[in-house]
Design a protein around this motif. Structure first.
Motif, mmCIF file in Angstrom:
data_model
loop_
_atom_site.group_PDB
_atom_site.id
_atom_site.type_symbol
_atom_site.label_atom_id
_atom_site.label_comp_id
_atom_site.label_asym_id
_atom_site.label_seq_id
_atom_site.Cartn_x
_atom_site.Cartn_y
_atom_site.Cartn_z
ATOM 1 N N SER A 157 -0.059 4.424 2.064
ATOM 2 C CA SER A 157 -1.161 4.782 2.952
ATOM 3 C C SER A 157 -0.906 6.069 3.722
ATOM 4 O O SER A 157 0.230 6.358 4.102
ATOM 5 N N TYR A 207 1.815 -6.591 1.793
ATOM 6 C CA TYR A 207 0.945 -7.771 1.861
ATOM 7 C C TYR A 207 1.680 -8.959 1.247
ATOM 8 O O TYR A 207 1.738 -9.104 0.027
ATOM 9 N N THR A 256 0.846 -1.184 0.000
ATOM 10 C CA THR A 256 0.000 0.000 0.000
ATOM 11 C C THR A 256 0.886 1.240 0.000
ATOM 12 O O THR A 256 2.082 1.175 0.305
ATOM 13 N N HIS A 299 -4.838 -2.200 8.104
ATOM 14 C CA HIS A 299 -3.891 -3.001 7.323
ATOM 15 C C HIS A 299 -3.146 -4.022 8.175
ATOM 16 O O HIS A 299 -2.979 -5.178 7.768
ATOM 17 N N TYR A 342 2.570 -0.483 3.657
ATOM 18 C CA TYR A 342 2.299 -1.775 4.302
ATOM 19 C C TYR A 342 2.464 -2.849 3.235
ATOM 20 O O TYR A 342 1.962 -2.695 2.113
#
Length: 444
Positions: free
Chosen positions: A303, A417, A301, A384, A415
């Protein structure tokens, strides 16, 4: 099996309350409309035949939605007072279950403790437009709850039912591109909540091949996105938002697609507040893109940190013992620069001196890595990290917009993932531990 007695009890109590109300108030249009609605609710609950039930619900739902604000608030109070479970019935069923905890008595206890208003909402939901009507009611209920705490049990029932009806297993994930209907594209412009879409040209750039948009839809609400996420396909993890949302930026060729970056996620339906949708959407999108573009190396992300400046202004936020001295020194540097409030006015990260930047980055790292699991934590970080992402990198001067400077002094965060580890990292966060990269753990 105990619904009919409960409905009869609710009906009796409701009639008395309605008659009392009518005797106390003048016979205004709102009162008459509410009385008709309440009578329809009791008829709907007492009806055994499915066909008649559908007819009553279809007649009742438009009247219910059309109530004025005052009458709607009184309707919610009736739901709380007249359509709740019978206390004596619940107590008796609980005592019988305690004496002999078998399946039959457990079923009886469950039926006795379920408020009749839940069955009322289920039956209303079957009417044409019932789902949309119930979402409108919940929007009004959430607003009323701010000054009417006695409606909390009614709100709990709405949330319980909507969480089932909008289970992600029932939702349809669809990509949205420039060929979508004008009405749907307008919804994106209207509901974009993170980085405002500046007209049709801006939206068109966000739907080019190196930009993707995906949304969840419900079968009962065709053409109405519930939540959508915007994705940028890039050669590397981004550090700033401006290049991603620049309408004049040229599209990248597919050979550059190495990293998929989620840079905005927006809820479109306030009536679904508290119903978990975004975490499932991000995972579904990542799996979809991984199948479509196997060359993608990572999903991350870019963010915002919307709670950071407000947290900085607090004097009572504790520091992790290990870094207490460094945090204290950083706060002293911040105070010498005029404090968080002064920095929020005209702060320029690009011109910031090294000592102040180091202090702010240290405090931001503490805020994200240590405060996130607590009630003081940042809402986006909670989302998140609770979704199984890893706190990867802090980005100085990542968002130089007025909103970005005001909320987070221009900082943004990535972030990561990693689909192999999201479940494990989710469990860690649930137990108060933030998964973070080495650079974050070292602190600035």
């Amino acid at each position: 099996m105990m619904l009919k007695p409960l409905a009869d009890a609710a009906s009796s109590r409701g009639r008395r309350a309605a008659l009392d109300l009518l005797s106390r108030r003048h016979s205004g249009g709102g009162t008459r409309a509410l009385a008709r609605v309440l009578d329809g609710c009791r008829r709907l609950l007492s009806e055994r035949g499915e066909a008649n039930s559908l007819a009553i619900a279809a007649e009742l739902m438009p009247r219910l939605v059309a109530l004025d604000d005052e009458a709607r608030l009184r309707f919610f109070r009736h739901l709380a007072d007249d359509f709740g479970p019978d206390p004596q019935g619940v107590l008796l069923a609980a005592q019988r279950f305690a004496e002999q905890p078998d399946a039959e008595r457990l079923i009886a206890l469950t039926a006795a403790s379920e408020p009749p208003r839940q069955e009322l909402l289920r039956r209303l939901n079957r009417a044409p437009g019932g789902t949309a009507g119930i979402l409108r009611l919940r929007r009004a209920l959430l607003a009323a709850l701010r000054t009417q705490p006695g409606l909390a049990a009614v709100e709990a029932d709405f949330l319980h039912l909507l969480s089932s009806w909008f289970n992600p297993g029932f939702l349809q994930m669809q990509p949205i591109d420039w060929r979508a209907s004008a009405e749907l594209l307008e919804r994106l412009i209207e509901h974009e909540a993170v980085h405002e879409i500046q007209g049709w040209g801006d939206l068109r750039r966000r739907l080019q091949p190196d930009r993707r948009c995906f949304a969840f839809f419900h079968p009962q609400l065709p053409g109405e996105p519930l939540i959508f996420v915007e994705v940028a396909l890039l050669p590397e993890m981004p550090a700033a938002i401006a290049p991603l949302i620049d309408p004049a930026s040229p599209p990248r060729p597919a050979r550059d697609f190495k990293v998929a970056t989620f840079y905005s996620i927006s809820n479109c339906e306030p009536g679904l507040k508290g119903v978990s949708l975004g975490n499932f959407l991000i995972k579904r999108v990542a799996e979809h893109l991984q199948r479509e573009l196997p060359q993608l190396r990572s999903f991350c992300t870019l963010s915002p940190i919307p709670g950071f400046a407000a947290w900085l202004a607090r004097d009572d936020a504790p520091a992790p013992p290990r870094w207490a001295q460094r945090v204290a020194a950083a706060r002293e540097t911040l105070t010498a620069a005029g404090g968080a409030a002064a920095l929020g006015k005209g702060f320029d990260p690009v011109q910031c001196d090294g000592a102040l930047r180091e202090a702010i980055e240290l405090l931001a790292t503490v805020y994200l890595a240590h405060e996130a699991p607590t009630p003081r934590g940042d809402a986006v970080a909670k989302f998140h990290l609770g979704n199984g992402a890893r706190l990867e990198r802090l980005n100085w001067a990542g968002d130089l917009s007025r909103k970005g400077l005001k909320q987070s002094l221009g900082l943004m965060v990535n972030y990561l993932y990693d689909l192999r580890h999201v479940e494990e990292q989710h469990e860690r966060f649930v137990h108060g531990e933030v998964s973070a990269s080495r650079r974050i753990k070292r602190l600035p």
